[in-house]
Write a protein that holds these residues in place. Structure first.
Motif, short mmCIF file in Angstrom:
data_model
loop_
_atom_site.label_atom_id
_atom_site.label_comp_id
_atom_site.label_asym_id
_atom_site.label_seq_id
_atom_site.Cartn_x
_atom_site.Cartn_y
_atom_site.Cartn_z
N VAL A 64 -41.32 -1.71 -49.30
CA VAL A 64 -39.93 -1.38 -48.96
C VAL A 64 -39.68 -1.59 -47.46
N ASP A 65 -40.71 -1.45 -46.64
CA ASP A 65 -40.57 -1.71 -45.21
C ASP A 65 -40.11 -3.14 -44.96
N ASP A 66 -40.61 -4.07 -45.76
CA ASP A 66 -40.22 -5.47 -45.60
C ASP A 66 -38.72 -5.65 -45.82
N VAL A 67 -38.18 -4.97 -46.81
CA VAL A 67 -36.74 -5.06 -47.07
C VAL A 67 -35.95 -4.51 -45.88
N ILE A 68 -36.39 -3.39 -45.37
CA ILE A 68 -35.71 -2.77 -44.22
C ILE A 68 -35.78 -3.69 -43.01
N LEU A 69 -36.97 -4.21 -42.71
CA LEU A 69 -37.13 -5.06 -41.53
C LEU A 69 -36.45 -6.41 -41.69
N ASN A 70 -36.49 -6.99 -42.89
CA ASN A 70 -35.79 -8.25 -43.12
C ASN A 70 -34.29 -8.07 -42.94
N THR A 71 -33.76 -6.97 -43.46
CA THR A 71 -32.34 -6.68 -43.32
C THR A 71 -31.97 -6.50 -41.84
N LEU A 72 -32.83 -5.82 -41.10
CA LEU A 72 -32.61 -5.66 -39.66
C LEU A 72 -32.60 -7.02 -38.95
N GLY A 73 -33.51 -7.90 -39.34
CA GLY A 73 -33.55 -9.24 -38.75
C GLY A 73 -32.27 -10.01 -39.01
N ALA A 74 -31.75 -9.94 -40.24
CA ALA A 74 -30.50 -10.62 -40.55
C ALA A 74 -29.33 -10.03 -39.76
N LEU A 75 -29.34 -8.71 -39.61
CA LEU A 75 -28.30 -8.05 -38.82
C LEU A 75 -28.33 -8.53 -37.37
N ILE A 76 -29.52 -8.62 -36.80
CA ILE A 76 -29.66 -9.14 -35.44
C ILE A 76 -29.14 -10.58 -35.37
N GLY A 77 -29.48 -11.39 -36.37
CA GLY A 77 -29.04 -12.78 -36.39
C GLY A 77 -27.54 -12.92 -36.47
N VAL A 78 -26.88 -12.17 -37.33
CA VAL A 78 -25.42 -12.29 -37.48
C VAL A 78 -24.70 -11.77 -36.24
N PRO A 116 -42.46 4.47 -47.63
CA PRO A 116 -41.61 3.84 -46.62
C PRO A 116 -42.13 4.14 -45.21
N PHE A 117 -42.05 3.15 -44.40
CA PHE A 117 -42.47 3.22 -43.00
C PHE A 117 -43.98 3.40 -42.82
N ALA A 118 -44.75 3.05 -43.86
CA ALA A 118 -46.21 3.14 -43.75
C ALA A 118 -46.72 2.22 -42.64
N ALA A 119 -46.12 1.05 -42.49
CA ALA A 119 -46.55 0.13 -41.44
C ALA A 119 -46.25 0.71 -40.06
N PHE A 120 -45.13 1.42 -39.93
CA PHE A 120 -44.82 2.06 -38.65
C PHE A 120 -45.85 3.14 -38.32
#
Length: 150
Positions: free
Chosen positions: A114-128, A41-45
């Motif tokens: 797993v980073d993708d799941v975290i970031l995608n979820t963050l994107g949806a949260l920002i959108g809502v 997790p957070f390898a991309a970061f």
């Protein structure tokens, strides 16, 4: 009308994440299809922080967030109960993102992360949150304009 936009968005989302060849997200020659790769997790970061050329990891991070902002935004506009929308839509985004990542791992030559799941979820949260905020502002403007007419 908004439901039609959401259905088109979902079709494009599944096409981009599951069918379209995405340069930089594929196994490439260093990993053979069917091999299991483990990404912490957070390898991309960490890659972003440690690399001199931060454009690729930054694009991946931003892309994953931006990819799911419409998910949260459209469902936020469609939601009748704004008080529950944030939690419900965020959980729905996490489940859809997990579905995509599992399918990428099983059926495609792409890396599931797993980073993708975290970031995608963050994107949806920002959108809502944006949809609820814009809806609040529009109701406020309409209320003020109606009040001023009286």
């Amino acid at each position: 009308m908004l439901w039609a936009v959401f259905i088109i968005y979902m079709a494009v989302l599944f096409y981009v994440t599951l069918l379209a060849w995405n340069y930089g997200a594929s196994f490439g020659p260093q990993v053979q299809a069917g091999e299991i790769t483990i990404s912490f997790p957070f390898a991309a970061f960490i890659e972003l922080l440690c690399s001199a050329g931060a454009s690729r990891p930054l694009r991946i991070l931003a892309g994953n967030i931006v990819l799911f902002i419409p998910f949260g935004f459209i469902l936020g506009l469609l939601s009748r109960k704004k008080s529950r929308a944030i939690l419900t839509i965020t959980v729905a985004a996490m489940l859809v993102s997990t579905f995509i990542e599992v399918n990428q791992f099983i059926f495609t030559h792409r890396v599931a992360n797993v980073d993708d799941v975290i970031l995608n979820t963050l994107g949806a949260l920002i959108g809502v949150i944006a949809a609820i905020f814009i809806g609040f502002l529009l109701r406020r403007v309409i209320w003020i304009s109606v009040k001023n007419r009286q």
